[in-house]
Design an enzyme around this catalytic site. Structure first.
Site, PDB file in Angstrom:
ATOM      1  N   ASP A  92      -4.475  10.455   8.956  1.00  0.00           N
ATOM      2  CA  ASP A  92      -3.213   9.928   9.460  1.00  0.00           C
ATOM      3  C   ASP A  92      -2.815  10.552  10.785  1.00  0.00           C
ATOM      4  O   ASP A  92      -3.064  11.729  11.041  1.00  0.00           O
ATOM      5  CB  ASP A  92      -2.099  10.160   8.427  1.00  0.00           C
ATOM      6  CG  ASP A  92      -2.281   9.304   7.200  1.00  0.00           C
ATOM      7  OD1 ASP A  92      -2.421   8.084   7.370  1.00  0.00           O
ATOM      8  OD2 ASP A  92      -2.291   9.851   6.082  1.00  0.00           O
ATOM      9  N   TYR A 106     -10.777  -2.535   3.362  1.00  0.00           N
ATOM     10  CA  TYR A 106      -9.885  -2.029   4.408  1.00  0.00           C
ATOM     11  C   TYR A 106     -10.708  -1.823   5.674  1.00  0.00           C
ATOM     12  O   TYR A 106     -11.436  -0.839   5.816  1.00  0.00           O
ATOM     13  CB  TYR A 106      -9.254  -0.711   3.956  1.00  0.00           C
ATOM     14  CG  TYR A 106      -8.067  -0.261   4.796  1.00  0.00           C
ATOM     15  CD1 TYR A 106      -8.124  -0.237   6.186  1.00  0.00           C
ATOM     16  CD2 TYR A 106      -6.884   0.155   4.203  1.00  0.00           C
ATOM     17  CE1 TYR A 106      -7.059   0.178   6.958  1.00  0.00           C
ATOM     18  CE2 TYR A 106      -5.799   0.584   4.959  1.00  0.00           C
ATOM     19  CZ  TYR A 106      -5.896   0.593   6.334  1.00  0.00           C
ATOM     20  OH  TYR A 106      -4.836   1.000   7.095  1.00  0.00           O
ATOM     21  N   GLU A 155       0.880  -1.162   0.000  1.00  0.00           N
ATOM     22  CA  GLU A 155       0.000   0.000   0.000  1.00  0.00           C
ATOM     23  C   GLU A 155       0.917   1.212   0.000  1.00  0.00           C
ATOM     24  O   GLU A 155       1.749   1.370   0.896  1.00  0.00           O
ATOM     25  CB  GLU A 155      -0.906   0.019   1.232  1.00  0.00           C
ATOM     26  CG  GLU A 155      -1.942   1.132   1.150  1.00  0.00           C
ATOM     27  CD  GLU A 155      -2.769   1.262   2.416  1.00  0.00           C
ATOM     28  OE1 GLU A 155      -2.165   1.381   3.500  1.00  0.00           O
ATOM     29  OE2 GLU A 155      -3.993   1.245   2.315  1.00  0.00           O
TER      30      GLU A 155
END
Length: 260
Positions: A57, A172, A46
């Site tokens: 993030d 995911y 990824e």
């Protein structure tokens, strides 16, 4: 058969997928890191494209975005790196994690087509939820790219059903709410519920991410029924402090061994 389908058939136990930021710490060094993790047993990659406002993030990967941008990494640089990685590893599944502004800026159809031509297999846009993904899904499929969506740990049934229906290649699933990173203490309690909540809608194999930083976390993910695990911040931390390729390789081998 797609590269993801072939990979999931090939692996024993489960897949280990490292996340790497393209251009971190420099574009050339990033290529060497890719070679090191693939040599150590990574089943797929990824790859992130650096962006100035990476809202999904945590601090560790935010700093990777900054380092890559400061090293001069652009979207065109990232495309060049993907081309080189694809040329070296023709059978390796390559997934991209790219923020939505990049797609809007380049034009959504052109964006997907360029990454398809470079050799990417899938694209996950973390700031585009499945309920807003119709235009992205259509453009991805037109280009031959698998669209990936995030299945949140505490998502409503309608969201999980939509994620299962729209995601190709893999789903995911996140092991906890919040952002990426190892800064928060990670718990693998309840992973089986996370995986089962997604699996009941069918769809692609489930990979677990967010806070997966030790072999124990990987073993727990596989035991919970996931098809594999994605690790980003723990690897990025090694890169940030200048760890050697040997150290990276040892980490990846230990994480991969935990999938068996």
């Amino acid at each position: 058969m797609t590269r993801y389908e072939a990979m999931f058939q090939r692996v024993e136990g489960g897949a280990f997928v490292p996340f790497l930021m393209l251009g971190d710490p420099t574009p050339q060094a990033c290529l060497e890191i890719v070679r090191a993790v693939v040599s150590a047993g990574a089943d797929a990659l990824e790859l992130g494209v650096p962006f100035s406002d990476p809202v999904a993030d945590g601090p560790t990967i935010q700093r990777a975005h900054i380092r890559a941008l400061e090293a001069g990494t652009t979207v065109d640089t990232a495309l060049d790196l993907v081309r080189q990685i694809r040329e070296e590893f023709p059978e390796l599944p390559i997934g991209m994690l790219i923020y939505g502004n990049v797609a809007f800026t380049r034009g959504i159809e052109r964006f997907y087509q360029q990454f398809a031509e470079a050799g990417a297999d899938s694209i996950l846009i973390p700031d585009v939820p499945v309920r807003e993904g119709e235009e992205f899904i259509a453009a991805a499929k037109k280009a031959g790219i698998a669209p990936i969506f995030i299945a949140p740990a505490q998502a409503a049934e309608k969201t999980l059903e939509g994620v299962a229906r729209a995601s190709e290649g893999y789903i995911y699933a996140i092991s906890r709410d919040g952002v990426t990173g190892t800064e928060r203490a990670s718990s693998t309690q309840g992973l089986d519920q996370v995986v089962n909540n997604i699996k009941k809608y069918g769809g692609a194999p489930v990979l677990l991410g967010f806070g997966i930083s030790t072999p124990e976390h990987v073993r727990d993910a596989i035991a919970a029924g996931a098809a594999g695990a994605i690790t980003g911040s723990a690897i990025t931390s090694i890169i940030e402090r200048g760890g050697s390729h040997e150290e990276l390789g040892e980490f990846v081998r230990a994480m991969k061994e935990a999938t068996r």
